[in-house]
Design an enzyme around this catalytic site. Structure first.
Site, PDB file in Angstrom:
ATOM      1  N   TYR A 148      -7.228  -3.698   5.777  1.00  0.00           N
ATOM      2  CA  TYR A 148      -5.904  -3.852   6.261  1.00  0.00           C
ATOM      3  C   TYR A 148      -6.492  -4.897   7.600  1.00  0.00           C
ATOM      4  O   TYR A 148      -6.195  -5.298   8.405  1.00  0.00           O
ATOM      5  CB  TYR A 148      -5.492  -2.548   6.660  1.00  0.00           C
ATOM      6  CG  TYR A 148      -4.287  -2.374   6.016  1.00  0.00           C
ATOM      7  CD1 TYR A 148      -4.598  -1.757   4.495  1.00  0.00           C
ATOM      8  CD2 TYR A 148      -3.015  -3.213   6.302  1.00  0.00           C
ATOM      9  CE1 TYR A 148      -3.498  -1.721   3.870  1.00  0.00           C
ATOM     10  CE2 TYR A 148      -2.144  -2.708   4.641  1.00  0.00           C
ATOM     11  CZ  TYR A 148      -2.649  -2.231   3.668  1.00  0.00           C
ATOM     12  OH  TYR A 148      -1.927  -2.079   2.852  1.00  0.00           O
ATOM     13  N   SER A 197       6.252   3.246   4.608  1.00  0.00           N
ATOM     14  CA  SER A 197       5.134   3.593   4.357  1.00  0.00           C
ATOM     15  C   SER A 197       4.334   3.118   5.737  1.00  0.00           C
ATOM     16  O   SER A 197       3.657   3.645   6.643  1.00  0.00           O
ATOM     17  CB  SER A 197       4.454   2.872   3.389  1.00  0.00           C
ATOM     18  OG  SER A 197       4.840   1.670   2.911  1.00  0.00           O
ATOM     19  N   LEU A 207       0.066   5.352   4.856  1.00  0.00           N
ATOM     20  CA  LEU A 207      -0.103   5.957   3.641  1.00  0.00           C
ATOM     21  C   LEU A 207       1.077   4.801   2.645  1.00  0.00           C
ATOM     22  O   LEU A 207       1.617   6.049   3.190  1.00  0.00           O
ATOM     23  CB  LEU A 207      -0.034   6.756   4.475  1.00  0.00           C
ATOM     24  CG  LEU A 207      -1.040   7.583   5.120  1.00  0.00           C
ATOM     25  CD1 LEU A 207      -1.016   8.301   6.222  1.00  0.00           C
ATOM     26  CD2 LEU A 207      -2.810   7.496   4.450  1.00  0.00           C
ATOM     27  N   HIS A 208       0.333   4.558   2.188  1.00  0.00           N
ATOM     28  CA  HIS A 208       2.025   4.137   1.116  1.00  0.00           C
ATOM     29  C   HIS A 208       2.168   5.258   0.336  1.00  0.00           C
ATOM     30  O   HIS A 208       3.410   5.941   0.206  1.00  0.00           O
ATOM     31  CB  HIS A 208       1.788   2.648   0.595  1.00  0.00           C
ATOM     32  CG  HIS A 208       1.661   2.153   1.025  1.00  0.00           C
ATOM     33  ND1 HIS A 208       2.914   0.904   1.793  1.00  0.00           N
ATOM     34  CD2 HIS A 208       0.374   1.143   1.121  1.00  0.00           C
ATOM     35  CE1 HIS A 208       2.008  -0.173   2.830  1.00  0.00           C
ATOM     36  NE2 HIS A 208       0.998  -0.045   2.094  1.00  0.00           N
ATOM     37  N   ASP A 209       1.302   5.851  -0.698  1.00  0.00           N
ATOM     38  CA  ASP A 209       1.019   6.584  -2.057  1.00  0.00           C
ATOM     39  C   ASP A 209       1.914   8.513  -1.588  1.00  0.00           C
ATOM     40  O   ASP A 209       2.407   8.502  -1.892  1.00  0.00           O
ATOM     41  CB  ASP A 209       0.179   5.889  -3.444  1.00  0.00           C
ATOM     42  CG  ASP A 209       0.153   4.428  -3.193  1.00  0.00           C
ATOM     43  OD1 ASP A 209      -0.632   4.111  -4.403  1.00  0.00           O
ATOM     44  OD2 ASP A 209       1.692   4.557  -3.483  1.00  0.00           O
TER      45      ASP A 209
END
Ligand code: RIB
Ligand code: CA
Length: 330
Positions: A231, A197, A242-244
């Site tokens: 962040y 990610s 854009l982790h999720d």
């Protein structure tokens, strides 16, 4: 005519969870059977309210049931509030109206189990928060392992530092017992971790596209601006991972990441390394560590772990999919 595949999104909204929902809808690839909330970024009561409000904002609440997750992690400790990144109620500065949909009697775990039976062999489960609900489903019915077609989750850090402690990623850290139970259950899994990610960042130029794209992306743009600022306050360069959304993307196209087969064992007992994900590549052959009977006993070679970004540009596809969502002035 795209045949949409059945999916459940299990989330702890949370800003990146929220935009992951819009991305999922914008791809046009999925038949979202349920939106199951879980505690994590915020307590379960709040993530449930956020999920209901997001379902309304995304105009799916009349058709897609929103379920409430377990009130506490398996470890019985309260979920840590991550309002420093997601805002005081978890959705930036938004106060979205609640859905008018009835409150389902089923919990998130019960909905996962029911849908795994109704769509046996077809259902994708994508988890973007702690794995509490998935763990409860497995405890209730271990055959869940065999009924789910694909299980993809955002979590872990195979070979990079953690983000909540030097060695642990937040979702694994928030409920390490659940994570350990799920990853050693034998369920085939795809782990979309920080290694991947952090390879797909969303930046000011991407935000400008969403802000100029009209009312359908206005909410996502406001939320992502808050996330980027968080962040930046943490020393970042003005971008956000854009982790999720990436975990949702990998459910349909694995070329967004670079996958390696292996086992993942989660530390759930130690204070210093709680939530650490120990990755053992399959190339190591059989799992045999005489110095660590626990590692030998718990490691199951049923995982595919993302060790980095892939060849296909996820950020570009994410921005495009958000604009395809048939929104209003949300
Ligand atoms: O470590 C990133 C994960 O923690 C994401 O799912 C984010 O929403 C937070 O829950
Ligand atoms: Ca999340």
């Amino acid at each position: 005519m795209t045949v949409r595949s059945p999916i459940v999104l299990d989330s702890d909204p949370g800003i990146d969870d929220a935009v992951a929902l819009q991305y999922l809808l914008g791809t046009g690839l999925w038949d979202l059977k349920a939106y199951t909330s879980v505690g994590g970024n915020l307590p379960a009561a709040q993530t449930y309210l956020n999920a209901r409000a997001l379902a309304r904002a995304m105009r799916i609440d009349a058709d897609v049931p929103v379920h409430r997750g377990a009130g506490r992690p398996l470890t019985r400790l309260p979920y840590r509030v991550a309002d420093d990144f997601h805002g005081p109620a978890g959705l930036g500065h938004e106060t979205l109206p609640d859905s008018t949909a009835a409150h389902p009697a089923e919990s998130s775990a019960q909905a996962l189990l029911r849908l795994s039976r109704e769509y046996e062999g077809e259902l994708t489960v994508c988890a973007t928060g702690p794995l509490t609900n998935v763990a409860i489903a497995l405890l209730e019915d271990p055959a869940f392992v065999r009924r789910v077609r694909r299980f993809v989750f955002m979590g872990g850090a195979a070979r990079v530092p953690g983000n909540i402690t030097p060695v642990a990623e937040f979702n694994m850290w928030a409920d390490p017992d659940a994570a350990e139970l799920v990853l050693s259950s034998g369920i085939p899994f795809t782990m979309v971790d920080l290694d991947a990610s952090h390879g797909w960042l969303f930046g000011p130029a991407d935000l400008a596209v969403l802000e100029a794209a009209g009312p359908g992306t206005a909410l996502a743009a406001r939320l992502l601006r808050v996330y980027m600022d968080a962040y930046r306050r943490g020393g970042g360069d003005g971008t956000c991972p854009l982790h999720d959304p990436l975990a949702v993307g990998v459910c349909a196209d694995e070329s967004y990441v670079t996958l390696t087969e292996g086992a993942v064992v989660v530390e759930s007992a130690a204070e210093l390394t709680r939530g650490q994900t120990v990755f053992i590549p399959s190339a190591a052959g059989r799992i045999y560590y005489p110095e660590s009977p626990a590692l030998t006993a718990r490691a199951r070679l049923t995982g595919r772990v993302a060790l980095g970004p892939g060849s296909r540009d996820f950020t570009q596809d994410f921005v495009a999919a958000l604009q395809r969502w048939p929104g209003t002035d949300a």
